[in-house]
Design a protein around this motif. Structure first.
Motif, PDB file in Angstrom:
ATOM      1  N   GLY A   1       0.831  -1.192  -0.029  1.00 54.20           N
ATOM      2  CA  GLY A   1      -0.015   0.114   0.052  1.00 54.20           C
ATOM      3  C   GLY A   1       0.818   1.401   0.026  1.00 54.20           C
ATOM      4  N   TYR A   2       0.481   2.430  -0.546  1.00 52.47           N
ATOM      5  CA  TYR A   2       1.061   3.457  -0.386  1.00 52.47           C
ATOM      6  C   TYR A   2       0.173   4.732  -0.507  1.00 52.47           C
ATOM      7  N   VAL A   3       0.633   5.998   0.023  1.00 47.97           N
ATOM      8  CA  VAL A   3       0.041   7.124  -0.111  1.00 47.97           C
ATOM      9  C   VAL A   3       1.022   8.300  -0.582  1.00 47.97           C
ATOM     10  N   ILE A   4       0.350   9.024  -1.766  1.00 46.55           N
ATOM     11  CA  ILE A   4       1.337   9.911  -2.412  1.00 46.55           C
ATOM     12  C   ILE A   4       0.939  11.479  -1.625  1.00 46.55           C
TER      13      ILE A   4
ATOM     14  N   PHE B   1      -1.583  19.165   4.733  1.00 43.30           N
ATOM     15  CA  PHE B   1      -1.080  18.185   4.194  1.00 43.30           C
ATOM     16  C   PHE B   1      -2.332  17.737   2.975  1.00 43.30           C
ATOM     17  N   LYS B   2      -1.705  17.549   1.925  1.00 39.29           N
ATOM     18  CA  LYS B   2      -2.557  17.267   0.737  1.00 39.29           C
ATOM     19  C   LYS B   2      -2.347  15.779   0.307  1.00 39.29           C
ATOM     20  N   ILE B   3      -3.180  14.972   0.491  1.00 40.70           N
ATOM     21  CA  ILE B   3      -3.205  13.518  -0.127  1.00 40.70           C
ATOM     22  C   ILE B   3      -3.524  13.628  -1.594  1.00 40.70           C
ATOM     23  N   GLN B   4      -2.772  13.142  -2.478  1.00 45.17           N
ATOM     24  CA  GLN B   4      -2.957  12.765  -3.841  1.00 45.17           C
ATOM     25  C   GLN B   4      -3.566  11.668  -4.322  1.00 45.17           C
ATOM     26  N   GLU B   5      -3.118  10.506  -3.374  1.00 41.59           N
ATOM     27  CA  GLU B   5      -3.606   9.083  -3.822  1.00 41.59           C
ATOM     28  C   GLU B   5      -3.213   8.166  -2.864  1.00 41.59           C
ATOM     29  N   ILE B   6      -4.217   7.387  -2.328  1.00 44.37           N
ATOM     30  CA  ILE B   6      -4.129   6.243  -1.603  1.00 44.37           C
ATOM     31  C   ILE B   6      -4.451   4.901  -2.221  1.00 44.37           C
ATOM     32  N   MET B   7      -3.726   4.037  -2.035  1.00 44.60           N
ATOM     33  CA  MET B   7      -4.083   2.540  -2.569  1.00 44.60           C
ATOM     34  C   MET B   7      -3.529   1.412  -1.783  1.00 44.60           C
ATOM     35  N   PHE B   8      -4.152   0.755  -1.502  1.00 44.90           N
ATOM     36  CA  PHE B   8      -3.986  -0.258  -0.224  1.00 44.90           C
ATOM     37  C   PHE B   8      -4.539  -1.734  -0.937  1.00 44.90           C
ATOM     38  N   THR B   9      -3.980  -2.879  -0.263  1.00 48.38           N
ATOM     39  CA  THR B   9      -4.410  -4.311  -0.638  1.00 48.38           C
ATOM     40  C   THR B   9      -5.165  -4.763   0.491  1.00 48.38           C
ATOM     41  N   ASN B  10      -5.205  -4.564   1.668  1.00 46.26           N
ATOM     42  CA  ASN B  10      -5.512  -5.409   2.759  1.00 46.26           C
ATOM     43  C   ASN B  10      -6.072  -4.434   3.865  1.00 46.26           C
ATOM     44  N   TRP B  11      -6.580  -4.772   4.884  1.00 49.13           N
ATOM     45  CA  TRP B  11      -6.917  -3.971   6.153  1.00 49.13           C
ATOM     46  C   TRP B  11      -5.590  -3.725   6.898  1.00 49.13           C
ATOM     47  N   GLU B  12      -4.682  -4.368   6.950  1.00 52.26           N
ATOM     48  CA  GLU B  12      -3.392  -3.891   7.409  1.00 52.26           C
ATOM     49  C   GLU B  12      -2.835  -3.051   6.913  1.00 52.26           C
ATOM     50  N   SER B  13      -2.613  -2.957   5.389  1.00 50.80           N
ATOM     51  CA  SER B  13      -1.999  -1.822   4.986  1.00 50.80           C
ATOM     52  C   SER B  13      -2.752  -0.557   5.239  1.00 50.80           C
ATOM     53  N   TYR B  14      -4.066  -0.569   4.980  1.00 48.58           N
ATOM     54  CA  TYR B  14      -4.883   0.426   5.060  1.00 48.58           C
ATOM     55  C   TYR B  14      -4.730   1.194   6.463  1.00 48.58           C
TER      56      TYR B  14
END
Length: 394
Positions: A211-214, A222-235
């Motif tokens: 998972g990642y946050v840009i 604090f400006k978030i551009q994108e959040i992608m995660f694969t499971n609850w843990e990464s979220y």
């Protein structure tokens, strides 16, 4: 004398000067770098008046992922004219040339970011992408507790992060609702255009990116551009990482490509300001190509659809659609869209329905399309209803 041309490398400087003037941008080394990269990966169109560039437009070849089907899509950008040449139909000529070339290359769709939705509707585009913008004060951020620690967050620049995150993006269902298939050059372009973007990556214990946050800091936000995660843990890890910046910023903002607001993720949803904003537009270019590849949910008995497209005559007419065990059959049975049909629809409303932005039932209810109840409801039941999501801008 005015001449419409497909431009090349020798026209770059003139095109760039028009871009700076038309959009009142300031020249800089940073701007030249990302602009040149975009120009070099685009089809360039221009109109020259007495051999001097007066109007221009880029058509950028991409591919998109629509529920597992990969379509060609051209993004339209930098549509511009010097003021003294405005109002003489230059943009219409540029658009028509670009549409013709897209048809020749079997491009199914086109997206663009409008300065005016009304203006681009005349070219067959419609709003199909919305964004959800979340804003919350640092004092209202939730406290994220992770019971069992595993893995870790690493902070990297976007350039450093790309090898780890590009597969997370490509495999994430949120990028499959008509989102871009990001080629390597586009990732590199994002680095050039957004040198301030940073990335927090969650790595599992075996050091696989999950998972990642840009994001970037802009003054006190604090400006978030994108959040992608694969499971609850990464979220959970990504949320905690974001909230750990509470002492550095007063406001946290996230413009999400998911148009559905989710304030219920907070214990007190009233603490977050949630706003749905219109974003980008789309239109079907090659109707036959798009429908032949469409991932229908069910079989469809023979249905006659009358389509009207003022800019692309090849899409006009009566089309007979049928989906069965042998696949999809979509053929034009009449060039006259006024002949007998079960459903009558413009290319704009059809784009909204097929991409999942609005259902055919809704469109029929408000008079945007016309058809028999049986034909509309039967076809509607076969279409994708997940809202389209776009995480990019061009």
């Amino acid at each position: 004398m005015d001449n419409l041309e497909q431009l090349n490398q020798s026209d770059l400087e003139d095109f760039y000067r028009l871009y700076l003037y038309a959009f009142t941008n300031t020249d800089s080394e940073e701007r030249r770098l990302f602009f040149n990269d975009r120009y070099n990966h685009s089809l360039k169109y221009g109109i020259k008046h007495n051999q001097k560039l007066s109007s221009g437009m880029l058509s950028i070849p991409f591919k998109i992922n629509f529920h597992g089907v990969h379509y060609k899509m051209n993004g339209i950008g930098d549509v511009m004219s010097y003021p003294e040449f405005g109002g003489h139909g230059a943009i219409t000529k540029l658009m028509q040339r670009a549409f013709n070339d897209m048809l020749h290359e079997n491009v199914a769709l086109s997206y663009l970011a409008p300065f005016s939705y009304d203006f681009y509707r005349r070219f067959g585009y419609e709003e199909v992408f919305d964004r959800t913008v979340y804003r919350i004060k640092n004092t209202d951020l939730p406290r994220i507790k992770i019971e069992e620690e595993s893995g870790e967050i690493e902070r990297l620049s976007l350039k450093e992060a790309i090898p780890f995150i590009k597969e997370v993006y490509a495999n994430n269902p949120s990028s499959h609702n008509a989102g871009l298939i990001r080629e390597d050059w586009w990732w590199d372009y994002l680095v050039l255009k957004h040198p301030g973007w940073q990335v927090g990556i969650y790595f599992s214990d075996d050091h696989l990116a999950a998972g990642y946050v840009i994001y970037e800091g802009v003054e006190t936000t604090f400006k978030i551009q994108e959040i992608m995660f694969t499971n609850w843990e990464s979220y959970q890890y990504l949320l905690r990482f974001i909230c750990q910046h509470e002492s550095m910023f007063f406001t946290f903002e996230y413009a999400s490509g998911d148009p559905m607001g989710h304030p219920d993720i907070l214990k007190n949803p009233a603490n977050v300001d949630v706003k749905i904003e219109p974003y980008m537009m789309a239109r079907i270019i090659n109707l036959e190509t798009f429908v032949q590849g469409y991932p229908f949910l069910k079989k469809i008995k023979s249905t006659r659809i009358a389509v009207t497209d003022k800019m692309i005559p090849a899409n006009n007419g009566i089309w007979r659609l049928m989906v069965n065990a042998n696949g999809t059959s979509f053929e034009k049975i009449s060039n006259n869209e006024n002949n007998m049909a079960d459903i009558r629809v413009s290319i704009q409303e059809l784009t909204k329905a097929l991409l999942g932005y609005r259902s055919l039932t809704q469109l029929n209810r408000v008079g945007a399309i016309h058809g028999t109840y049986e034909a509309v409801t039967n076809l509607d039941a076969t279409l994708r209803k997940d809202p389209p999501m776009l995480w990019d801008y061009f």
